[in-house]
Design an enzyme around this catalytic site. Structure first.
Site, PDB file in Angstrom:
ATOM      1  N   ASP A 123      24.828  16.926   1.516  1.00  0.00           N
ATOM      2  CA  ASP A 123      25.132  17.733   0.326  1.00  0.00           C
ATOM      3  C   ASP A 123      24.021  18.753   0.093  1.00  0.00           C
ATOM      4  O   ASP A 123      23.586  18.967  -1.032  1.00  0.00           O
ATOM      5  CB  ASP A 123      25.310  16.802  -0.884  1.00  0.00           C
ATOM      6  CG  ASP A 123      26.016  17.481  -2.038  1.00  0.00           C
ATOM      7  OD1 ASP A 123      26.551  18.591  -1.848  1.00  0.00           O
ATOM      8  OD2 ASP A 123      26.027  16.899  -3.142  1.00  0.00           O
ATOM      9  N   ARG A 161      21.781  24.202  -5.255  1.00  0.00           N
ATOM     10  CA  ARG A 161      21.821  23.450  -6.526  1.00  0.00           C
ATOM     11  C   ARG A 161      21.123  22.101  -6.392  1.00  0.00           C
ATOM     12  O   ARG A 161      20.740  21.493  -7.389  1.00  0.00           O
ATOM     13  CB  ARG A 161      23.271  23.256  -6.997  1.00  0.00           C
ATOM     14  CG  ARG A 161      24.109  22.443  -6.057  1.00  0.00           C
ATOM     15  CD  ARG A 161      25.550  22.212  -6.468  1.00  0.00           C
ATOM     16  NE  ARG A 161      26.245  21.573  -5.349  1.00  0.00           N
ATOM     17  CZ  ARG A 161      26.746  22.204  -4.298  1.00  0.00           C
ATOM     18  NH1 ARG A 161      26.693  23.519  -4.245  1.00  0.00           N
ATOM     19  NH2 ARG A 161      27.308  21.553  -3.297  1.00  0.00           N
ATOM     20  N   ASN A 162      20.979  21.622  -5.162  1.00  0.00           N
ATOM     21  CA  ASN A 162      20.326  20.330  -4.922  1.00  0.00           C
ATOM     22  C   ASN A 162      18.891  20.462  -4.423  1.00  0.00           C
ATOM     23  O   ASN A 162      18.335  19.531  -3.855  1.00  0.00           O
ATOM     24  CB  ASN A 162      21.150  19.495  -3.948  1.00  0.00           C
ATOM     25  CG  ASN A 162      22.438  19.026  -4.583  1.00  0.00           C
ATOM     26  OD1 ASN A 162      22.509  18.881  -5.801  1.00  0.00           O
ATOM     27  ND2 ASN A 162      23.454  18.800  -3.769  1.00  0.00           N
ATOM     28  N   ASP A 164      18.777  14.994  -4.752  1.00  0.00           N
ATOM     29  CA  ASP A 164      20.154  14.523  -4.712  1.00  0.00           C
ATOM     30  C   ASP A 164      20.533  13.847  -3.411  1.00  0.00           C
ATOM     31  O   ASP A 164      21.244  14.403  -2.576  1.00  0.00           O
ATOM     32  CB  ASP A 164      21.130  15.666  -5.016  1.00  0.00           C
ATOM     33  CG  ASP A 164      21.574  15.580  -6.449  1.00  0.00           C
ATOM     34  OD1 ASP A 164      22.101  14.523  -6.809  1.00  0.00           O
ATOM     35  OD2 ASP A 164      21.355  16.540  -7.195  1.00  0.00           O
TER      36      ASP A 164
HETATM   37  P1  AMP Z   1      21.309  16.139 -10.631  1.00  0.00           P
HETATM   38  O1  AMP Z   1      22.055  15.103 -11.377  1.00  0.00           O
HETATM   39  O2  AMP Z   1      20.299  15.568  -9.705  1.00  0.00           O
HETATM   40  O3  AMP Z   1      22.191  17.160  -9.991  1.00  0.00           O
HETATM   41  O4  AMP Z   1      20.443  16.933 -11.726  1.00  0.00           O
HETATM   42  C1  AMP Z   1      21.043  17.743 -12.719  1.00  0.00           C
HETATM   43  C2  AMP Z   1      20.018  18.739 -13.248  1.00  0.00           C
HETATM   44  O5  AMP Z   1      18.921  18.067 -13.838  1.00  0.00           O
HETATM   45  C3  AMP Z   1      19.388  19.610 -12.159  1.00  0.00           C
HETATM   46  O6  AMP Z   1      20.150  20.748 -11.871  1.00  0.00           O
HETATM   47  C4  AMP Z   1      18.063  19.973 -12.784  1.00  0.00           C
HETATM   48  O7  AMP Z   1      18.188  21.065 -13.684  1.00  0.00           O
HETATM   49  C5  AMP Z   1      17.702  18.722 -13.583  1.00  0.00           C
HETATM   50  N1  AMP Z   1      16.837  17.843 -12.782  1.00  0.00           N
HETATM   51  C6  AMP Z   1      17.219  16.865 -11.934  1.00  0.00           C
HETATM   52  N2  AMP Z   1      16.161  16.260 -11.368  1.00  0.00           N
HETATM   53  C7  AMP Z   1      15.066  16.862 -11.880  1.00  0.00           C
HETATM   54  C8  AMP Z   1      13.656  16.718 -11.662  1.00  0.00           C
HETATM   55  N3  AMP Z   1      13.171  15.811 -10.799  1.00  0.00           N
HETATM   56  N4  AMP Z   1      12.817  17.514 -12.342  1.00  0.00           N
HETATM   57  C9  AMP Z   1      13.303  18.451 -13.209  1.00  0.00           C
HETATM   58  N5  AMP Z   1      14.619  18.658 -13.429  1.00  0.00           N
HETATM   59  C10 AMP Z   1      15.493  17.881 -12.783  1.00  0.00           C
END
Ligand code: AMP
Length: 450
Positions: free
Chosen positions: A314, A318-319, A332
């Site tokens: 994936d 975005r990841n 991710d």
């Molecule tokens: P995810 O569920 O991993 O797709 O995360 C959703 C959103 O949360 C991402 O697009 C980031 O904006 C934020 N996010 C996720 N992980 C982190 C991280 N380790 N540090 C800062 N922001 C995060």
């Protein structure tokens, strides 16, 4: 016979089990829960040279720390190891032998589909309690209601509350391992009391991402409240325990709550997702050196996954997340698997997925390479959605016939050449990440991107 004492190699990570004040200047003091990295042995096998996260070095007593290990049994980890699915009443009774007060399991009810049955051993007899599912809630006595089975089991573990006995010992389903126990055993369980949850910083598909404070450090916390979803994220967390690279978002630990909530704690990436970062800054702020640096950061992470036989599945802008000091890191790992496993193609992001993966479910490092080409295109177009102006249903047929996206405006020809290599239809001919990294490093060294 004495057991074989294996020596911890340099680079091994350990978590402190107790506080260690140290007695001499040479010692490295630490507090319970600190992470230290082994840097060498000493003459005494009970003492190691180690370094803490602040870079301070010194000797540590081996029996004060626990070596961290990768959690390998990802697929077998269960939040509900006492849940045995659809088994008959007689089989449940057989499983609860030899009798032991409070030995229990939960099964799907055979008489009342949709309901469950709690089977508990009590004074050498097995009692079967019907768990009624009504309006999204579960109840045994129709007085006390629960959101999920884990909350119900937790309640009756604390107090019999009308049952013949409180629940004392889970009868584990064969082939499963209790997730909590496994994360503790391998040194990845964090202490909930030391984690403060602050504001929401992102929304994932299955739960919020919060900014947190863990022992004084900023961390990101993925909170998964729903028990069935949490089960899926257990696999993601266990993959992350096995990986360490400067360009992969680092797992700090996991908290599994009795109630089925799961917290996955990772390093905090202050500048958020790469796609948002590119879109919000744009070409006036981000120069060619910066775009190439992000491309190389991701490529190095992918080369590491390739070398360790992990397929991400994936990979997309975005990841990828951006740290305070501008390092891009891949995150991710929800779909990340060891190279051999197969996958349901229904939920795949079509524009990022290679033709052979869409067609034949053939996921490999080479299908990650295809996605990496799309990601390079995203970087050089400052976060545009790939295949602009082509309806989604036409993308795959056109790509299968050899269609490739044009170079984004202003993209150096040498970088576009790398993208096109990633989109080689035949995965055997498509280059691997090691080769791509060489090419990108060459572009940087010769300043061909200017
Ligand atoms: P995810 O569920 O991993 O797709 O995360 C959703 C959103 O949360 C991402 O697009 C980031 O904006 C934020 N996010 C996720 N992980 C982190 C991280 N380790 N540090 C800062 N922001 C995060």
């Amino acid at each position: 016979m004495s057991g074989i004492q294996t020596t911890w190699p340099p680079g091994a990570e350990c978590v402190a089990k107790y506080n260690f004040l140290g007695t001499t200047d040479q010692d490295l003091p630490f507090s319970k829960g600190d992470v230290v990295t082994i840097i060498g042995v000493t003459k005494d096998p009970n003492w190691y040279k180690a370094k803490n996260t602040a870079g301070r070095e010194g000797t540590i007593p081996a029996n004060y720390v626990q070596k961290r290990e990768g959690v390998k049994s990802g697929g077998k980890l269960s939040l509900m190891p006492w849940f045995h699915g659809k088994i008959a009443r007689e089989q449940a009774e057989r499983l609860l032998i030899p009798p032991e007060d409070g030995l229990f399991l939960v099964r799907e009810s055979t008489n009342y589909p949709g309901d469950y049955t709690l089977c508990v051993n009590c004074e050498s007899k097995v009692e079967h309690y019907r768990i009624i599912y009504h309006d999204g809630k579960l109840s045994i006595d129709e007085e006390e209601y629960f959101d999920n089975l884990m909350q119900l089991v937790e309640h009756y573990t604390k107090d019999a509350d009308g049952l013949c006995t409180r629940l004392i010992k889970p009868k584990l389903m064969e082939g499963t391992v209790a997730a909590q126990d496994e994360f503790s055993r391998s040194g990845w369980a964090l202490n909930r009391k030391e984690l403060k949850l602050l504001q929401t910083i992102g929304k994932g598909e299955f739960g919020d991402v919060l900014l947190g404070d863990y022992r004084g450090a900023k961390v990101a916390v993925k909170c998964i409240k729903h028990d069935a979803t949490a089960q899926a994220f257990i696999a993601e967390a266990s993959v992350m325990t096995q990986l360490r690279h400067n360009n992969l978002v680092q797992l700090l630990g996991v908290i599994v709550e009795e109630t089925g909530s799961l917290f996955i704690v990772t390093e905090y990436m202050a500048k958020g997702s790469l796609v948002d970062y590119l879109r919000s800054r744009g070409r006036t702020v981000l120069g060619g050196d910066c775009l190439l640096k992000f491309s190389l950061d991701v490529c190095e992470a992918m080369e590491y996954l390739e070398a360790n036989n992990f397929v991400h599945r994936d990979l997309a802008a975005r990841n990828v997340l951006v740290s305070d000091d501008n390092n891009a890191k891949v995150s991710d790992f929800g779909l990340t698997k060891e190279a051999s496993s197969t996958q349901d193609t229904a939920k795949l992001p079509v524009k990022w997925t290679s033709p052979e993966a869409l067609r034949e479910k053939k996921f490999s490092t080479k299908s990650d390479v295809w996605s990496y080409g799309i990601l390079l295109w995203e970087i050089y177009s400052f976060g545009r959605v790939p295949y602009p102006r082509i309806p989604l249903k036409d993308v795959v047929p056109r790509v299968e016939k050899g269609y490739k996206m044009e170079a984004p405006d202003g993209c150096p020809a040498v970088v576009y050449d790398v993208m096109k290599l990633c989109w080689t239809l035949d995965p055997v001919v498509r280059p691997c990440f090691r080769v791509l990294r060489d090419k990108l490093q060459h572009i940087r060294a010769k300043e061909l991107y200017l």
